[in-house]
Design an enzyme around this catalytic site. Structure first.
Site, short mmCIF file in Angstrom:
data_model
loop_
_atom_site.label_atom_id
_atom_site.label_comp_id
_atom_site.label_asym_id
_atom_site.label_seq_id
_atom_site.Cartn_x
_atom_site.Cartn_y
_atom_site.Cartn_z
N SER A 256 0.83 -1.20 0.00
CA SER A 256 0.00 0.00 0.00
C SER A 256 0.86 1.25 0.00
O SER A 256 2.02 1.22 0.41
CB SER A 256 -0.89 0.02 1.24
OG SER A 256 -0.08 0.26 2.37
N LYS A 257 0.24 2.30 -0.47
CA LYS A 257 0.89 3.60 -0.53
C LYS A 257 1.39 4.04 0.83
O LYS A 257 2.39 4.73 0.94
CB LYS A 257 -0.16 4.63 -0.98
CG LYS A 257 0.01 5.11 -2.39
CD LYS A 257 -0.85 6.34 -2.55
CE LYS A 257 -1.45 6.35 -3.93
NZ LYS A 257 -2.41 7.35 -4.15
N ARG A 258 0.65 3.64 1.87
CA ARG A 258 1.01 4.12 3.20
C ARG A 258 2.41 3.67 3.62
O ARG A 258 3.08 4.33 4.39
CB ARG A 258 -0.03 3.67 4.22
CG ARG A 258 -0.99 4.79 4.60
CD ARG A 258 -2.14 4.26 5.40
NE ARG A 258 -2.97 3.37 4.61
CZ ARG A 258 -3.35 2.16 4.98
NH1 ARG A 258 -2.98 1.68 6.14
NH2 ARG A 258 -4.11 1.43 4.20
N GLY A 260 4.99 3.03 1.51
CA GLY A 260 6.08 3.35 0.58
C GLY A 260 5.51 3.71 -0.78
O GLY A 260 4.30 3.74 -0.96
#
Ligand code: GLU
Length: 498
Positions: A256-258, A260
């Site tokens: 997930s974006k969270r 990286g």
């Protein structure tokens, strides 16, 4: 595999950027096509009007071009089965939906959102394993349906999932996966806005575009039984399916974006090489029997097979990507690195320096084993581009001795007598001074390094001195001799006070 040449597709929904998972899907499709003499098609699945993002398609195509995954058919490269934008194929989907309705495999549904919400809540309260549409509108009489349609009542078209045998997916990666029909909802095929859903458009296009192998992420596996029912309803032969393992963060949660970056363009902006990114994503879910780690695109084409794609989720390990990047950088032609370094320099604070290619090539050679990214040629060794503005105090504390000034002075005296000294000349001169002073060479090497570069680490000291050149070395040592003894003095004072 039949002897038909494979046709595969990458079918992204343009969400604004190319996700690394999308890059992996595109790559595996590309490799499979190239390896088997087939075609790689790019199809833009842009039927969700709510998710429209300006410029997303251009960005996606640009990113694919950057990594070098050239498609054979797709936007701006029309083949015989276009258009390749789903938003330009609405009539086709409509016609196919009508065909399904005519055969009783789909039906119009006029239920309001309120009714559907109520139904879902009721089913949830009753703790049904899965909320499903109750087929109310399937039982409308022909007249009722006609009347609703003439009145222009908003409606959708649903797939009519009938009772019957389990739906079986024979997947190259996951082997046999079976779904009972009662878990398959009467899927929406056409939405109230007249646009098709992913399911209908995807199946119709895969068929009409002659797709032989559907290679996509595992998150689509639960959609596949719906697709199989659609193929069956149309009487079409199924493609071969291959669902690629999920990409995971180090803690095994879904990538997930969270945690990286997930956009390919972010990695590009950080200076990763396209070769390294492709090499890295190729290994996210696939390996050779020898577990090799270093590949260029041609090696991958030669070695790739869907049979060696793993089932287990693949961990996205950025340290490994860094390592692969360094490996690719080292294997590059120096002239190629030179061009990249010039681009980096042009964007750096050193953009106005006029540096000769020969000079930069020496830096490239000397630093090769010490950098993982092109920009590290600048960040890790700024002393090649400017004189030190400070001197590392830990190095001074440890390496600067009472005789350092004297030894360095002797060294520059010797250097000043040399004409165009080679790297070896720098070494011979230094060793002579050490011999005359009856000390080890290290006694001069470390002070010379900190005096000329400001730091205690870097390429071999003779490389450093030779690259900087005699005149510059003399200037820098003279400058340092005015400053470092005072720093050393201060450090000694501090030591006494504590
Ligand atoms: N449009 C889907 C996506 O965004 C395509 C999935 C598939 O390949 O069937 O990934």
């Amino acid at each position: 595999m039949s002897n038909k040449k494979p046709r595969v597709r990458f079918a992204p929904s343009p969400t604004g950027y190319l996700h690394v998972g999308g890059l992996r899907t595109a790559l595996y499709n590309y490799l499979f096509a190239k390896k088997n003499g087939g075609k790689f098609i790019l199809r833009i699945e842009d039927t969700d009007q709510n998710r429209f993002v300006e410029g997303a398609v251009d960005n996606l195509i640009e990113t694919l071009n950057w990594v070098g995954l050239e498609y054979d058919e797709g936007p701006n490269k029309e083949g015989s089965v276009g258009p390749y934008f789903q938003s330009e194929r609405l009539d086709i989907y409509k016609k196919h939906a009508e065909q399904l309705i005519a055969h009783g495999d789909a039906y119009q549904c006029f239920c309001t959102t309120e009714r559907l919400t109520e139904l879902r809540e009721k089913q949830q309260r009753a703790k049904l394993p899965q909320a499903k549409y109750d087929k109310l509108c399937l039982h409308l009489s022909k007249e009722e349906t006609e009347k609703n349609l003439t009145e222009g009542k908003p409606h959708i078209v649903r797939l009519n999932v009938k009772g019957g045998d389990n739906v079986i997916i024979n997947d190259i990666v996951r082997d046999r996966v079976e779904f009972t029909r009662d878990v398959i909802d009467d899927q929406v095929l056409i939405k109230t806005d007249g646009f098709p859903t992913y399911h209908l458009a995807n199946v119709v296009d895969d068929y009409l575009m002659g797709i032989t192998h559907v290679i996509r992420g595992e998150e689509w596996l639960t959609s596949t039984p719906k697709h199989i029912l659609l193929y069956n309803a149309f009487g079409w032969e199924l493609p071969t399916f291959a669902h690629l393992p999920l990409l995971l963060n180090a803690d095994r949660s879904k990538l997930s974006k969270r945690q990286g970056d997930v956009a390919v363009e972010d990695y590009k902006a950080k200076g990763y090489l396209k070769e390294a990114l492709l090499n890295f994503v190729a290994l996210l879910g696939w390996s050779t029997s020898e577990n090799e780690e270093f590949f260029n695109l041609d090696d991958l084409i030669e070695k790739f097979s869907l049979e060696r794609v793993h089932k287990a989720g693949a961990i996205f390990n950025v340290e490994k990507l860094d390592w692969i990047n360094a490996e690719h950088l080292r294997k590059k032609d120096k002239s190629e690195i030179l061009e990249m370094l010039k681009v980096e320099l042009a964007e750096s604070k050193y953009k106005d320096l006029e540096l000769k290619d020969e000079y930069l090539l020496l830096i490239i050679e000397a630093m090769l084993e010490r950098v993982s990214f092109v920009k590290e040629y600048i960040d890790n060794s700024p002393y090649f581009f400017e004189r030190p503005t400070s001197y590392d105090e830990t190095v001074i504390k440890k390496r600067w001795k009472d005789d350092s000034v004297d030894l360095l002075q002797k060294y520059i005296q010797k250097l000043s007598l040399l004409d165009n000294p080679t790297k070896e000349d720098f070494e011979i001169a230094l060793k002579q001074v050490a011999e005359e002073a009856e000390c080890g060479a290290g006694r001069i090497i470390h002070p010379a390094r900190v005096a000329t570069s400001g730091v205690g680490i870097g390429p071999g000291v003779y490389d450093l001195l030779f690259i900087l050149g005699k005149d510059e070395v003399i200037v820098r040592i003279n400058d340092a001799l005015k400053v470092i003894p005072e720093i050393k003095e201060r450090i000694n004072q501090q030591k006494q006070n504590t």
